[in-house]
Design a protein around this motif. Sequence first.
Motif, mmCIF file in Angstrom:
data_model
loop_
_atom_site.group_PDB
_atom_site.id
_atom_site.type_symbol
_atom_site.label_atom_id
_atom_site.label_comp_id
_atom_site.label_asym_id
_atom_site.label_seq_id
_atom_site.Cartn_x
_atom_site.Cartn_y
_atom_site.Cartn_z
ATOM 1 N N VAL A 211 -6.180 23.792 -2.161
ATOM 2 C CA VAL A 211 -6.416 22.426 -2.482
ATOM 3 C C VAL A 211 -7.365 21.935 -1.413
ATOM 4 N N GLY A 212 -8.397 21.001 -2.029
ATOM 5 C CA GLY A 212 -9.281 20.346 -1.216
ATOM 6 C C GLY A 212 -9.049 18.809 -1.411
ATOM 7 N N GLY A 213 -9.292 17.743 -0.777
ATOM 8 C CA GLY A 213 -8.989 16.462 -1.090
ATOM 9 C C GLY A 213 -9.536 15.620 0.058
ATOM 10 N N LYS A 214 -9.213 14.361 -0.135
ATOM 11 C CA LYS A 214 -9.548 13.273 0.659
ATOM 12 C C LYS A 214 -8.406 12.202 0.517
ATOM 13 N N THR A 215 -8.184 11.335 1.896
ATOM 14 C CA THR A 215 -7.272 10.493 1.978
ATOM 15 C C THR A 215 -7.993 9.168 1.850
ATOM 16 N N GLY A 216 -7.204 8.115 1.487
ATOM 17 C CA GLY A 216 -7.638 6.752 1.485
ATOM 18 C C GLY A 216 -6.482 6.026 1.710
ATOM 19 N N THR A 217 -6.705 4.923 2.845
ATOM 20 C CA THR A 217 -5.821 3.840 3.003
ATOM 21 C C THR A 217 -6.713 2.606 3.278
ATOM 22 N N ALA A 218 -6.241 1.613 2.563
ATOM 23 C CA ALA A 218 -6.983 0.167 2.506
ATOM 24 C C ALA A 218 -6.276 -0.725 2.729
ATOM 25 N N GLU A 219 -6.469 -1.600 3.674
ATOM 26 C CA GLU A 219 -5.742 -3.025 3.742
ATOM 27 C C GLU A 219 -6.026 -3.953 2.323
ATOM 28 N N ARG A 220 -4.892 -4.260 1.755
ATOM 29 C CA ARG A 220 -5.101 -4.864 0.401
ATOM 30 C C ARG A 220 -5.594 -6.350 0.533
ATOM 31 N N ALA A 221 -6.614 -6.433 -0.122
ATOM 32 C CA ALA A 221 -7.374 -7.938 -0.529
ATOM 33 C C ALA A 221 -6.534 -8.633 -1.215
ATOM 34 N N ASN B 131 -2.892 -1.707 -17.711
ATOM 35 C CA ASN B 131 -3.190 -0.195 -17.225
ATOM 36 C C ASN B 131 -3.998 -0.287 -15.810
ATOM 37 N N ARG B 132 -3.280 0.137 -14.867
ATOM 38 C CA ARG B 132 -3.929 0.071 -13.549
ATOM 39 C C ARG B 132 -5.036 1.354 -13.134
ATOM 40 N N ALA B 133 -5.006 2.485 -14.213
ATOM 41 C CA ALA B 133 -5.699 3.632 -13.934
ATOM 42 C C ALA B 133 -7.185 3.143 -14.513
ATOM 43 N N THR B 134 -7.329 2.296 -15.591
ATOM 44 C CA THR B 134 -8.580 2.126 -16.079
ATOM 45 C C THR B 134 -9.058 0.784 -16.117
ATOM 46 N N ASN B 135 -8.233 -0.260 -15.959
ATOM 47 C CA ASN B 135 -8.478 -1.725 -16.070
ATOM 48 C C ASN B 135 -8.480 -2.086 -14.584
ATOM 49 N N GLY B 136 -7.584 -1.841 -13.713
ATOM 50 C CA GLY B 136 -7.497 -2.272 -12.315
ATOM 51 C C GLY B 136 -8.664 -1.991 -11.367
ATOM 52 N N VAL B 137 -9.157 -2.996 -10.532
ATOM 53 C CA VAL B 137 -10.248 -2.680 -9.702
ATOM 54 C C VAL B 137 -9.609 -2.806 -8.298
ATOM 55 N N TYR B 138 -9.757 -1.798 -7.360
ATOM 56 C CA TYR B 138 -9.201 -2.100 -6.034
ATOM 57 C C TYR B 138 -10.416 -1.366 -5.299
ATOM 58 N N GLU B 139 -9.861 -1.806 -3.777
ATOM 59 C CA GLU B 139 -10.515 -1.289 -2.588
ATOM 60 C C GLU B 139 -9.677 -0.014 -2.162
ATOM 61 N N PHE B 140 -10.254 1.209 -2.311
ATOM 62 C CA PHE B 140 -9.427 2.319 -1.877
ATOM 63 C C PHE B 140 -9.742 3.057 -0.520
ATOM 64 N N GLY B 141 -10.588 2.195 0.420
ATOM 65 C CA GLY B 141 -10.521 2.904 1.644
ATOM 66 C C GLY B 141 -11.302 4.336 1.589
ATOM 67 N N SER B 142 -10.806 5.051 2.389
ATOM 68 C CA SER B 142 -11.446 6.309 3.049
ATOM 69 C C SER B 142 -11.859 7.310 1.939
ATOM 70 N N VAL B 143 -11.341 7.330 0.756
ATOM 71 C CA VAL B 143 -11.870 8.157 -0.185
ATOM 72 C C VAL B 143 -13.371 8.218 -0.369
ATOM 73 N N PHE C 110 -4.808 9.359 -2.708
ATOM 74 C CA PHE C 110 -5.215 10.723 -2.437
ATOM 75 C C PHE C 110 -5.949 11.385 -3.537
ATOM 76 N N VAL C 111 -7.074 11.932 -3.157
ATOM 77 C CA VAL C 111 -7.977 12.652 -4.379
ATOM 78 C C VAL C 111 -7.634 14.127 -3.869
ATOM 79 N N ALA C 112 -7.348 14.977 -4.893
ATOM 80 C CA ALA C 112 -7.155 16.423 -4.609
ATOM 81 C C ALA C 112 -8.022 16.997 -5.749
ATOM 82 N N VAL C 113 -8.699 18.294 -5.523
ATOM 83 C CA VAL C 113 -9.425 19.112 -6.374
ATOM 84 C C VAL C 113 -8.892 20.564 -6.111
ATOM 85 N N PHE C 114 -8.625 21.212 -7.250
ATOM 86 C CA PHE C 114 -8.202 22.532 -7.180
ATOM 87 C C PHE C 114 -8.530 23.480 -8.219
ATOM 88 N N PRO C 115 -8.840 24.771 -7.778
ATOM 89 C CA PRO C 115 -8.879 25.236 -6.526
ATOM 90 C C PRO C 115 -10.302 24.878 -6.078
#
Length: 540
Positions: A459-469, A265-277, A483-488
């Motif tokens: 919609v409001g949000g923030k992009t993230g691009t990270a070089e993969r470790a 489960n990548r959403a709950t178990n995986g840890v990653y560098e997410f960059g600009s978010v 990308f993390v988005a919030v609405f409204p």
Amino acid sequence: MHDARSTNKLHTIKNLVVSIDLPKSRLAFIYFCILAIFLLIILRMVFVVTMGDKVRISSIYDLRKSAKRANIFDRNDVLVATDLKTKSLYVSSILVKDKQGLARGIAEIFPDLSFNEVLRKISDGSYGKQWILIRRNLAPLQVLQVQNLKMAGLVFEDDRIRVYPQKSIVGHYVGYVDLDRKGLAGIEMQYDHALVNGEDLHLAMDVRVQDILHDELQNAVEEFRAYSAAGVVMDVNSGEILAISSLPDFDPNLQSNAEANQRFNRATNGVYEFGSVMKIFTNSLAFEKNLVKMDDVYNVRDPIKYGRFTITDDHPVKDEMTIAEIFAYSSNIGTVKIADKIGITNQKDFLVKMGLLKKLDAKFPGLGRPIYPKIWREINLYTIAYGHGIAITPLHLAAATSSIVNGGIFYNPSFLKLENKPDGARVIKESTSAIMRLMMRKVVEEGTGKNSNIAGYDVGGKTGTAERAELGRYNTKQTMASFVAVFPISNPRYLVYVVFDRPNYTFNTGGMVAAPVAGRVIKNIAPLLGVNPVQEILSK
């Protein structure tokens, strides 16, 4: 004289009768004992055939095998997990007459069982005189086929099987059970005791939202040829998790066929560098400490050199930028200059407050633990400010961002439907939250997140691009795009976070890969969640 002789004869006859009667009574007693023993033997045989081997079976299989496990529903009472009654097939070693014929008949019904395999099971089990398990949870047609064999020794026992009507859509959220219906992952594992004891569960999940998130991620993985993906939809005002998806996935009905990569489960178990978010938290802290204002201007022309490291912007926009522009266009150089004002201690303390340096306090198994520097140096201050050098789960990012936009209250993620609004913890001032909402709207209106801008949904949000470790260094050719988005965003209700691992597209950035996916998710789920288009935005 005559009377005396008559009396003696009478006594003699009586004694003779008594001597004859005593052997008869003993005989009757012996007959009774024999009959009783015979009846006990018959009763014992009946017990052995009908009950005796079940005692042995109970030592192999848990009592939960026959007890009903409780149901799991989504928040709208849609069934996502339940038990169905089935039959399991055994062979009674004391009743079987034709081992080879029986093995041949069974092998014809179950192609995955060979004649030799079945014969070996029957032969080996006959020494223990117990029921020999052939197959658990037969389909109705298989039960009929076995019955039609009409051979001695075949025994059915009532059983149950766990079924998941929504299949792979809910696999990583609901989890799965083993053959004896013991929870091994997800909600099934977390609440195994409650389910075994008959307590139905209502999840925070909305199956409609779960379905849409899953489909959009699946389509995007194919479109952008990504290695994997994950997504979260969260209620920012309660912490309820409406949807979680991780790809590749699996069907919990067939979990034994799934590979480890599918179960993870990548959403709950995986840890990653997410960059600009992560710049969301850098800027929030700077505003919280009154270190910057939205219209402050910084020169971002020249790269920043630190020892052997050089910090640059991937796509320079202009030499001088305001704080709002630095955030909207995701300038690493500008963000490092903001971090310089913040300092190491403030940064670390704030990330602790946001729950980003520990495992989340949520009732879900296998939650990932963040990775961050043991010794926090100045270079770590800079790289963490723009999302490198710290690894967290997508769920961490979703929960922390929710608290930034909802007025400053942190809520622990909840996978169960909440009847009442939970108590949260204040992490930033309401005024800071209001500023960040404006900043995130600007990202979508004119910055790197324009591809997520769905007309009418603010919609409001923030992009993230990270070089993969990878193996202690960064692979400049592989990215984590999110990308993390919030609405409204003007009155936040829901958050959508999507992340793609190693997309293989023309531009493998959060703005080009993840932002449009988040936009499509919002467009499809907003009407279902009662979020109506804002007329003022539509009229612009």
